[in-house]
Design an enzyme around this catalytic site. Structure first.
Site, PDB file in Angstrom:
ATOM      1  N   GLU A  47     -10.630  -6.262  -5.381  1.00 22.35           N
ATOM      2  CA  GLU A  47     -10.556  -7.384  -4.421  1.00 22.35           C
ATOM      3  C   GLU A  47     -11.844  -7.465  -3.612  1.00 22.35           C
ATOM      4  O   GLU A  47     -12.114  -6.595  -2.785  1.00 22.35           O
ATOM      5  CB  GLU A  47      -9.352  -7.167  -3.487  1.00 22.35           C
ATOM      6  CG  GLU A  47      -9.148  -8.308  -2.508  1.00 22.35           C
ATOM      7  CD  GLU A  47      -7.874  -8.139  -1.674  1.00 22.35           C
ATOM      8  OE1 GLU A  47      -6.852  -7.645  -2.212  1.00 22.35           O
ATOM      9  OE2 GLU A  47      -7.908  -8.492  -0.486  1.00 22.35           O
ATOM     10  N   HIS A  72     -11.405 -14.078   2.292  1.00 17.30           N
ATOM     11  CA  HIS A  72     -12.609 -13.262   2.111  1.00 17.30           C
ATOM     12  C   HIS A  72     -13.745 -14.124   1.566  1.00 17.30           C
ATOM     13  O   HIS A  72     -14.906 -13.921   1.916  1.00 17.30           O
ATOM     14  CB  HIS A  72     -12.338 -12.113   1.129  1.00 17.30           C
ATOM     15  CG  HIS A  72     -11.277 -11.164   1.598  1.00 17.30           C
ATOM     16  ND1 HIS A  72     -10.798 -10.150   0.801  1.00 17.30           N
ATOM     17  CD2 HIS A  72     -10.612 -11.060   2.773  1.00 17.30           C
ATOM     18  CE1 HIS A  72      -9.876  -9.464   1.464  1.00 17.30           C
ATOM     19  NE2 HIS A  72      -9.744 -10.009   2.662  1.00 17.30           N
ATOM     20  N   ASP A 113      -4.861 -13.416  -3.644  1.00 14.44           N
ATOM     21  CA  ASP A 113      -4.216 -13.133  -2.360  1.00 14.44           C
ATOM     22  C   ASP A 113      -4.215 -14.428  -1.584  1.00 14.44           C
ATOM     23  O   ASP A 113      -5.183 -14.753  -0.877  1.00 14.44           O
ATOM     24  CB  ASP A 113      -4.969 -12.032  -1.594  1.00 14.44           C
ATOM     25  CG  ASP A 113      -4.364 -10.661  -1.828  1.00 14.44           C
ATOM     26  OD1 ASP A 113      -3.429 -10.561  -2.646  1.00 14.44           O
ATOM     27  OD2 ASP A 113      -4.833  -9.700  -1.200  1.00 14.44           O
ATOM     28  N   HIS A 119       0.879  -1.180   0.000  1.00 10.51           N
ATOM     29  CA  HIS A 119       0.000   0.000   0.000  1.00 10.51           C
ATOM     30  C   HIS A 119       0.911   1.223   0.000  1.00 10.51           C
ATOM     31  O   HIS A 119       1.979   1.197   0.631  1.00 10.51           O
ATOM     32  CB  HIS A 119      -0.842   0.095   1.270  1.00 10.51           C
ATOM     33  CG  HIS A 119      -1.779  -1.039   1.502  1.00 10.51           C
ATOM     34  ND1 HIS A 119      -1.385  -2.206   2.087  1.00 10.51           N
ATOM     35  CD2 HIS A 119      -3.101  -1.174   1.274  1.00 10.51           C
ATOM     36  CE1 HIS A 119      -2.424  -3.032   2.192  1.00 10.51           C
ATOM     37  NE2 HIS A 119      -3.481  -2.423   1.709  1.00 10.51           N
ATOM     38  N   ASP A 166      -6.078 -14.053   7.995  1.00  8.85           N
ATOM     39  CA  ASP A 166      -4.900 -13.919   7.127  1.00  8.85           C
ATOM     40  C   ASP A 166      -3.772 -14.868   7.494  1.00  8.85           C
ATOM     41  O   ASP A 166      -2.623 -14.465   7.669  1.00  8.85           O
ATOM     42  CB  ASP A 166      -4.370 -12.467   7.163  1.00  8.85           C
ATOM     43  CG  ASP A 166      -5.286 -11.512   6.423  1.00  8.85           C
ATOM     44  OD1 ASP A 166      -5.999 -11.947   5.510  1.00  8.85           O
ATOM     45  OD2 ASP A 166      -5.282 -10.312   6.767  1.00  8.85           O
TER      46      ASP A 166
HETATM   47  C1  XLS Z   1      -7.892  -6.786   3.642  1.00  8.35           C
HETATM   48  C2  XLS Z   1      -7.346  -6.911   2.306  1.00  8.35           C
HETATM   49  C3  XLS Z   1      -6.169  -6.015   2.000  1.00  8.35           C
HETATM   50  C4  XLS Z   1      -5.951  -5.909   0.524  1.00  8.35           C
HETATM   51  C5  XLS Z   1      -5.097  -4.761   0.111  1.00  8.35           C
HETATM   52  O1  XLS Z   1      -8.606  -7.613   4.129  1.00  8.35           O
HETATM   53  O2  XLS Z   1      -7.032  -8.250   2.063  1.00  8.35           O
HETATM   54  O3  XLS Z   1      -5.034  -6.449   2.657  1.00  8.35           O
HETATM   55  O4  XLS Z   1      -5.411  -7.075  -0.006  1.00  8.35           O
HETATM   56  O5  XLS Z   1      -5.593  -3.564   0.556  1.00  8.35           O
HETATM   57 NI    NI Z   2      -5.982  -9.017   0.392  1.00 13.18          NI
HETATM   58 NI    NI Z   3      -7.940  -9.640   3.585  1.00 11.77          NI
END
Ligand code: XLS
Ligand code: NI
Ligand code: NI
Length: 439
Positions: free
Chosen positions: A235, A274, A299, A104, A312
């Site tokens: 995303e 997600h 991701d 970011h 995560d």
């Molecule tokens: C948050 C998201 C974030 C995105 C990038 O849950 O996964 O990390 O990948 O902003």
């Molecule tokens: Ni992400």
């Molecule tokens: Ni995430």
């Protein structure tokens, strides 16, 4: 000039050691970057990327506890630690042998008192990043703008009820796209962390969706203006931090893009954690996005099946990686996207080597998934069975349905002639048994 500070002294470049024992966790047992499978190197199939925010900015703090991960590179004044962080990150990428990273804008450099000062910080840091990229050959898989952490964005960025905030987000995005061009980013991600609502009573949903589409349109326009060649990705995530986020899941985002005529300018960056938060199975959105020609990048992380949070975690489950790699191979790869480890070590995993162990373990899990999927596809047992299952669409009436020319009158005539269909077994358990054969 003083020698550059080493942050991972004592850790050598990670090697491929096939047949290494169970406690040898600082080498790859399955990921062999140069090995060719189905005409492509493992490195090219997998396109691994390390994320900046979790791995280098993360402190282990959670809503109930203070930081547990004390990294030397996070000490000092903001710009000083930003530089140390960048050196540490590049040392890590090269020792791990990963060719891509993601960040970011605000991970790379701190916000200043004004937009001008913030952008100056970013210029200085990205000059250094470019230098390190050129030195090491490591490239940017994607950049994204953090449009969710600063308090100004608490009611949304592109969907904020106040146009003043939307303007700030737009100004920040303009710089983000400039940075993407400067660093040769191959993709640019939009994750709408605060684009959603907590109460429907204070929210004009129609207006917010329209503003979000306008925001994306401005991004496309500026991208074309500056000749930025990267792929745009959205995303999806259903919730967290909002109660409801507009980019709920793959199908909602695709519907949104089609509704506003943006579908040719964007693909999707799917994060399985997600996907499971949206109540789907791990691989679901990877499958749906790919089926509709919209899978751009992944991701690669995982949640905990027994927790409803975005935890995560590093993806270590070979069943999941096999399912994902099967889709990726079948669509011909992810390029210019990749597998980005949007994952963090647990706050209890406090040693520096844990950062390596986590990435190595996840890379090996994906390498095994790749090998499994390749065998599955090359042997063609499952695909043959699926083909047979749909074989009625290859001729006669089925062919007319397939090409879109069939009518209800055709259906009626067919049934009058052929009567009741013969029910056939779905054979789910047989498919599951065969799938397990490859794991
Ligand atoms: C948050 C998201 C974030 C995105 C990038 O849950 O996964 O990390 O990948 O902003
Ligand atoms: Ni992400
Ligand atoms: Ni995430």
């Amino acid at each position: 000039m003083a020698a550059r500070e080493q942050f991972f002294a004592g850790i050598p470049k990670i090697q491929y050691v096939p047949g290494a024992g169970p406690t040898d966790v600082m080498c790859f047992k399955h990921y062999n970057a140069e090995e060719i499978l189905m005409g492509r190197t493992m490195e090219d199939w997998l396109r691994f990327s390390v994320c900046y925010w979790h791995s280098f900015c993360g402190t282990g703090a959670d809503p109930f506890g203070f930081p547990t991960l004390h990294r030397r590179w996070n000490e000092g004044a903001p710009m000083e630690s930003a530089k140390k962080r960048l050196y540490a990150a590049f040392e890590f990428f090269t020792k791990l042998g990963v060719k891509y990273y993601t960040f970011h804008d605000r991970d790379m450099s701190p916000e200043g008192a004004t937009l001008e000062e913030t952008n100056r910080n970013l210029d200085e840091m990205t000059d250094l990043a470019l230098q390190l990229q050129n030195e090491t050959g490591v490239k940017v898989l994607w950049v994204t703008c953090n449009l969710f952490a600063h308090p100004r964005y608490m009611n949304g960025a592109a969907t904020n009820p106040d146009c003043h905030v939307l303007a700030y987000a737009g100004a920040q995005l303009k710089k983000g796209l400039d940075i993407a061009k400067k660093l040769g980013a191959e993709n640019f991600v939009f994750w709408g962390g605060r684009e959603g609502f907590l109460s429907i009573l204070n929210t004009d949903v129609a207006a917010e969706l329209k503003h979000m589409a306008t925001f994306f349109r401005m991004a496309v326009k500026y991208k074309e203006k500056i000749g930025l060649k990267c792929q745009f990705l959205i995303e999806p995530k259903p919730k967290e931090p909002c109660k409801h986020q507009y980019d709920y899941d793959a199908m909602s985002v695709i519907g949104f893009l089609k509704h506003y005529g943006l579908e040719n300018h964007f693909k999707l960056n799917i994060e399985p954690n997600h996907t499971t938060l949206a109540g789907h199975s791990y691989e679901h959105d990877v499958v749906v996005a790919s089926a509709l020609g919209m899978l751009g990048s992944v991701d690669s992380n995982t949640g905990s099946p027994d927790l409803g949070w975005d935890t995560d975690q590093f993806p270590m489950d070979v069943r999941n990686t096999t399912l994902v790699m099967k889709v990726i191979i079948e669509q011909g790869g992810l390029q210019p996207g990749g597998l980005n480890f949007d994952a963090k070590v647990r706050r209890e995993s406090t040693e520096l080597e844990d950062l390596f162990i986590a990435h190595i373990g996840a890379m090996d899990a994906f390498a095994r998934g790749l090998r499994n999927a390749v065998r599955m596809i090359e042997e063609g047992v499952i695909s043959g069975m699926v083909k047979e299952r749909y074989s009625s669409f290859s001729h006669g009436l089925g062919q007319k349905v397939e090409d879109g020319s069939a009518t209800l009158e055709d259906m009626e005539a067919f049934i009058k002639q052929n009567g009741e269909p013969r029910v056939t077994s779905g054979k789910q358990e047989k498919y599951e048994s065969i799938f397990n054969h490859y794991i």
